[in-house]
Design a protein around this motif. Sequence first.
Motif, PDB file in Angstrom:
ATOM      1  N   CYS A  55     -20.975  26.585  86.197  1.00 19.01           N
ATOM      2  CA  CYS A  55     -19.624  26.384  85.678  1.00 19.01           C
ATOM      3  C   CYS A  55     -18.835  25.456  86.595  1.00 19.01           C
ATOM      4  CB  CYS A  55     -18.914  27.730  85.541  1.00 19.01           C
ATOM      5  SG  CYS A  55     -17.140  27.616  85.214  1.00 19.01           S
ATOM      6  N   HIS A  56     -18.856  25.753  87.890  1.00 24.71           N
ATOM      7  CA  HIS A  56     -18.104  24.955  88.858  1.00 24.71           C
ATOM      8  C   HIS A  56     -18.609  23.513  88.886  1.00 24.71           C
ATOM      9  CE1 HIS A  56     -16.392  23.476  92.586  1.00 24.71           C
ATOM     10  NE2 HIS A  56     -17.622  23.236  93.026  1.00 24.71           N
ATOM     11  N   THR A  57     -19.922  23.342  88.955  1.00 25.01           N
ATOM     12  CA  THR A  57     -20.507  21.996  89.053  1.00 25.01           C
ATOM     13  C   THR A  57     -20.177  21.164  87.821  1.00 25.01           C
ATOM     14  OG1 THR A  57     -22.329  22.878  90.388  1.00 25.01           O
ATOM     15  CG2 THR A  57     -22.668  20.733  89.354  1.00 25.01           C
TER      16      THR A  57
ATOM     17  N   ASN B 269     -13.844  15.959  94.893  1.00 29.76           N
ATOM     18  CA  ASN B 269     -12.518  16.497  95.221  1.00 29.76           C
ATOM     19  C   ASN B 269     -11.599  15.407  95.767  1.00 29.76           C
ATOM     20  OD1 ASN B 269     -13.058  19.098  94.395  1.00 29.76           O
ATOM     21  ND2 ASN B 269     -13.615  19.844  96.422  1.00 29.76           N
ATOM     22  N   GLU B 270     -12.138  14.553  96.647  1.00 28.51           N
ATOM     23  CA  GLU B 270     -11.345  13.458  97.225  1.00 28.51           C
ATOM     24  C   GLU B 270     -10.957  12.443  96.160  1.00 28.51           C
ATOM     25  OE1 GLU B 270     -13.572  11.874 100.462  1.00 28.51           O
ATOM     26  OE2 GLU B 270     -13.313  13.658 101.736  1.00 28.51           O
ATOM     27  N   LEU B 271     -11.895  12.131  95.241  1.00 28.20           N
ATOM     28  CA  LEU B 271     -11.597  11.182  94.159  1.00 28.20           C
ATOM     29  C   LEU B 271     -10.429  11.697  93.317  1.00 28.20           C
ATOM     30  CD1 LEU B 271     -14.155   9.398  91.882  1.00 28.20           C
ATOM     31  CD2 LEU B 271     -12.259  10.626  90.854  1.00 28.20           C
ATOM     32  N   LEU B 272     -10.459  12.981  92.937  1.00 31.51           N
ATOM     33  CA  LEU B 272      -9.397  13.554  92.118  1.00 31.51           C
ATOM     34  C   LEU B 272      -8.054  13.529  92.844  1.00 31.51           C
ATOM     35  CD1 LEU B 272     -11.230  16.649  90.561  1.00 31.51           C
ATOM     36  CD2 LEU B 272     -10.417  14.632  89.329  1.00 31.51           C
ATOM     37  N   PHE B 273      -8.070  13.844  94.144  1.00 26.96           N
ATOM     38  CA  PHE B 273      -6.819  13.924  94.888  1.00 26.96           C
ATOM     39  C   PHE B 273      -6.246  12.533  95.177  1.00 26.96           C
ATOM     40  CE2 PHE B 273      -4.240  14.506  98.734  1.00 26.96           C
ATOM     41  CZ  PHE B 273      -3.382  15.511  98.273  1.00 26.96           C
ATOM     42  N   GLN B 274      -7.103  11.612  95.621  1.00 31.05           N
ATOM     43  CA  GLN B 274      -6.629  10.290  96.042  1.00 31.05           C
ATOM     44  C   GLN B 274      -6.245   9.412  94.860  1.00 31.05           C
ATOM     45  OE1 GLN B 274      -9.659   8.658  98.599  1.00 31.05           O
ATOM     46  NE2 GLN B 274      -9.436  10.274 100.142  1.00 31.05           N
ATOM     47  N   GLN B 275      -7.042   9.462  93.775  1.00 30.48           N
ATOM     48  CA  GLN B 275      -6.765   8.573  92.642  1.00 30.48           C
ATOM     49  C   GLN B 275      -5.795   9.166  91.617  1.00 30.48           C
ATOM     50  OE1 GLN B 275      -9.725   6.252  90.704  1.00 30.48           O
ATOM     51  NE2 GLN B 275     -11.136   6.246  92.435  1.00 30.48           N
ATOM     52  N   PHE B 276      -5.795  10.505  91.489  1.00 33.73           N
ATOM     53  CA  PHE B 276      -5.012  11.117  90.415  1.00 33.73           C
ATOM     54  C   PHE B 276      -4.047  12.193  90.900  1.00 33.73           C
ATOM     55  CE2 PHE B 276      -9.264   9.944  88.783  1.00 33.73           C
ATOM     56  CZ  PHE B 276      -8.883   8.888  87.956  1.00 33.73           C
ATOM     57  N   GLY B 277      -4.008  12.430  92.202  1.00 34.95           N
ATOM     58  CA  GLY B 277      -3.090  13.416  92.761  1.00 34.95           C
ATOM     59  C   GLY B 277      -3.391  14.840  92.307  1.00 34.95           C
ATOM     60  N   ILE B 278      -4.662  15.125  92.030  1.00 35.68           N
ATOM     61  CA  ILE B 278      -5.063  16.456  91.542  1.00 35.68           C
ATOM     62  C   ILE B 278      -5.791  17.208  92.643  1.00 35.68           C
ATOM     63  CG2 ILE B 278      -6.556  17.710  89.929  1.00 35.68           C
ATOM     64  CD1 ILE B 278      -6.107  15.453  87.924  1.00 35.68           C
ATOM     65  N   ASN B 279      -5.262  18.370  92.998  1.00 37.18           N
ATOM     66  CA  ASN B 279      -5.969  19.273  93.904  1.00 37.18           C
ATOM     67  C   ASN B 279      -6.843  20.171  93.041  1.00 37.18           C
ATOM     68  OD1 ASN B 279      -6.859  21.272  95.649  1.00 37.18           O
ATOM     69  ND2 ASN B 279      -4.928  21.380  96.781  1.00 37.18           N
TER      70      ASN B 279
ATOM     71  N   LYS C 205      -8.642  22.685  93.489  1.00 37.80           N
ATOM     72  CA  LYS C 205      -8.524  24.131  93.678  1.00 37.80           C
ATOM     73  C   LYS C 205      -7.295  24.717  93.003  1.00 37.80           C
ATOM     74  CE  LYS C 205     -11.168  24.404  97.974  1.00 37.80           C
ATOM     75  NZ  LYS C 205     -11.170  24.820  99.393  1.00 37.80           N
ATOM     76  N   ASN C 206      -6.344  23.844  92.618  1.00 35.24           N
ATOM     77  CA  ASN C 206      -5.144  24.330  91.947  1.00 35.24           C
ATOM     78  C   ASN C 206      -5.261  24.320  90.418  1.00 35.24           C
ATOM     79  OD1 ASN C 206      -3.858  24.784  94.378  1.00 35.24           O
ATOM     80  ND2 ASN C 206      -2.842  22.779  94.412  1.00 35.24           N
ATOM     81  N   LEU C 207      -6.400  23.831  89.919  1.00 35.83           N
ATOM     82  CA  LEU C 207      -6.604  23.858  88.468  1.00 35.83           C
ATOM     83  C   LEU C 207      -6.776  25.302  88.001  1.00 35.83           C
ATOM     84  CD1 LEU C 207      -9.060  20.849  87.935  1.00 35.83           C
ATOM     85  CD2 LEU C 207      -6.605  20.916  87.494  1.00 35.83           C
ATOM     86  N   PRO C 208      -6.497  25.607  86.732  1.00 39.97           N
ATOM     87  CA  PRO C 208      -6.596  26.997  86.251  1.00 39.97           C
ATOM     88  C   PRO C 208      -7.972  27.611  86.524  1.00 39.97           C
ATOM     89  CG  PRO C 208      -5.511  25.620  84.623  1.00 39.97           C
ATOM     90  CD  PRO C 208      -6.000  24.694  85.680  1.00 39.97           C
ATOM     91  N   GLU C 209      -7.953  28.878  86.925  1.00 41.16           N
ATOM     92  CA  GLU C 209      -9.209  29.581  87.202  1.00 41.16           C
ATOM     93  C   GLU C 209     -10.104  29.645  85.974  1.00 41.16           C
ATOM     94  OE1 GLU C 209      -7.543  33.278  88.540  1.00 41.16           O
ATOM     95  OE2 GLU C 209      -8.002  32.805  90.634  1.00 41.16           O
TER      96      GLU C 209
END
Length: 572
Positions: free
Chosen positions: A195-197, A231-241, A243-247
């Motif tokens: 699921c995570h992958t 994780n870095e791609l999401l944070f740097q390019q789209f400002g998405i953390n 781990k903060n996405l819905p469980e």
Amino acid sequence: MVAAAAAARGHFMVVWCKLRRELAAGSGVFDGSSVRGQRSKSKMANSRYEYVKSFEVEDEVFMPNLMVVRIDGRDFQRWFSQVHEFEKPNDERALNLMNSCAVAMLEEYPDIVFSYGYSDEYSFVFKKTTKFYQRRASKILSLTASFFTSMYVTKWKEFFPQEKLRYAPSFHSRVISCASIEVLQTYLAWRQNDCHTNNQYSTCLWMLIKSGKTEKEAEEILKGTQKQDKNELLFQQFGINYKNLPELFRRGSCVFKTEVEDIIKYHEDGTPVKRLRRKPRIVHLENIAGRHFWSEHPCLLKELGCFEENVGKIKPDYVRSFLFENKLMPYAWIVIRIDGCHFHRFSEVHDFEKPNDEKALNLMNSCAVAVLEEFQDITFAYGLYFEEGISVFSKASKVCPVFPIQFSAIPTFSHLIYGYFLKKLFLEISSSWKSSYNRCSEIVSVIVSFFTSMYVLKWKEFFPQNDLKYPPSFDGRAVCYPSSDIIRDYLAWRQVDCHINNQYNTCFWMLVKSGKSKSEAQGCLKVGTQAREKNELLLQKFSIDYNKLPVIFRQGSSIFRIEVTYSPYRNP
């Protein structure tokens, strides 16, 4: 009389025929006496044809294994989600619909004590002491897939009130036989890791596509990247953390029963009377295979066992080795037999006419036509009374229109149809079914699931004034028959069964309607009553000539494709 109606898509047509005259012309062996004397012949035929039951294999999942059934959407990512415009990378409504169906599964089947799901898949864990249908794998996986499908179609409007269900959903399923609690623990850890992958990859992929990249460009960017890179791609390019996405998206959902206080009634003064009851509960957890979570819930410890320690490195190949699969015999006729589950009760709740409800039978036939339209490798189907369901089989594939036929006699039918179809259609085994010989569970569950889906979707077409009071379900099994002669005998056996049961039911329900109790009616029709005696009873007491009853009741219906030439200069 022949009545024809154009089907919903393609060049398919629906044709209903009473083939007494046509079949007589086709083979020269049919006459009026063959039906009148069929009861005496049927008794001989029954003993002659029943040998075909010996080809049925009881694919039991043996104790003391823990049993898991995993359900996966058929073409959900590639087709179904696109047709219904699901939000990417995750559609919360679609996930909540899946969770709601999982809750319904635990409410329907008390032996299911835990389930885990994400995206379009769900795994259901049965308690270790279960005797669920004697653990025959094909019945377990088809029945669970069927009920889940039925709930999915029924609940669609609850989660998508503005969206029409444009395409009948279906699911395939398989049984995982866990030899120990440790295997179950590893399996659950594997699915949550998957699921995570998958979710992390899909989130990156769709964010790149939404930013202007093509799907191919996005896939190339993500090729060979690790979890941290994503994780870095999401944070740097789209400002998405991430781990903060819905469980719900990242961890999936698990459903299990916990004890809650429930109000069962009220006293005269208005104070509630409460009792502890076990009800399904949806939770989203970091580690569903962790010892800490498992130990917090005594019901899981009692019904399944204890996790001794947390899972280390997961080896998917190790878990896959426990996937139970009944292999089908190659180069044989594959028969998928579908039966209604508890349809005696279903027919009573929905007030079906006794002994036969023509609308219910036509609904079954319509679903069978839809199955042949959907699965081109299926070349023939035969169905009898609505409690029974249909049998479908294939040894080759060819696209032609589909026709439901009500046959008058199997011997005549075999001469006419097999003389044509064996030469024209069944010379080679289609390549698409060769690849499926090791996937009995997928063939059975998908066909049963699709049939169920169509039954719910088409209900209002045949019962416009009656609401579907609860979701129907069906179970199925696959049987391989090595020759066309045995297939002919199989069909003869099923049609003999149709005749014997319908004749008995007609007598039984006419006696009940005349004022007798059910036990009195059974006494009148005690073992030993012959066909001639039943026919005389119907004629003398109720003025019913059994042989003049509709062919659909007495002989069942058959569905197959025939080639039709359409003229460009006139309407078909």
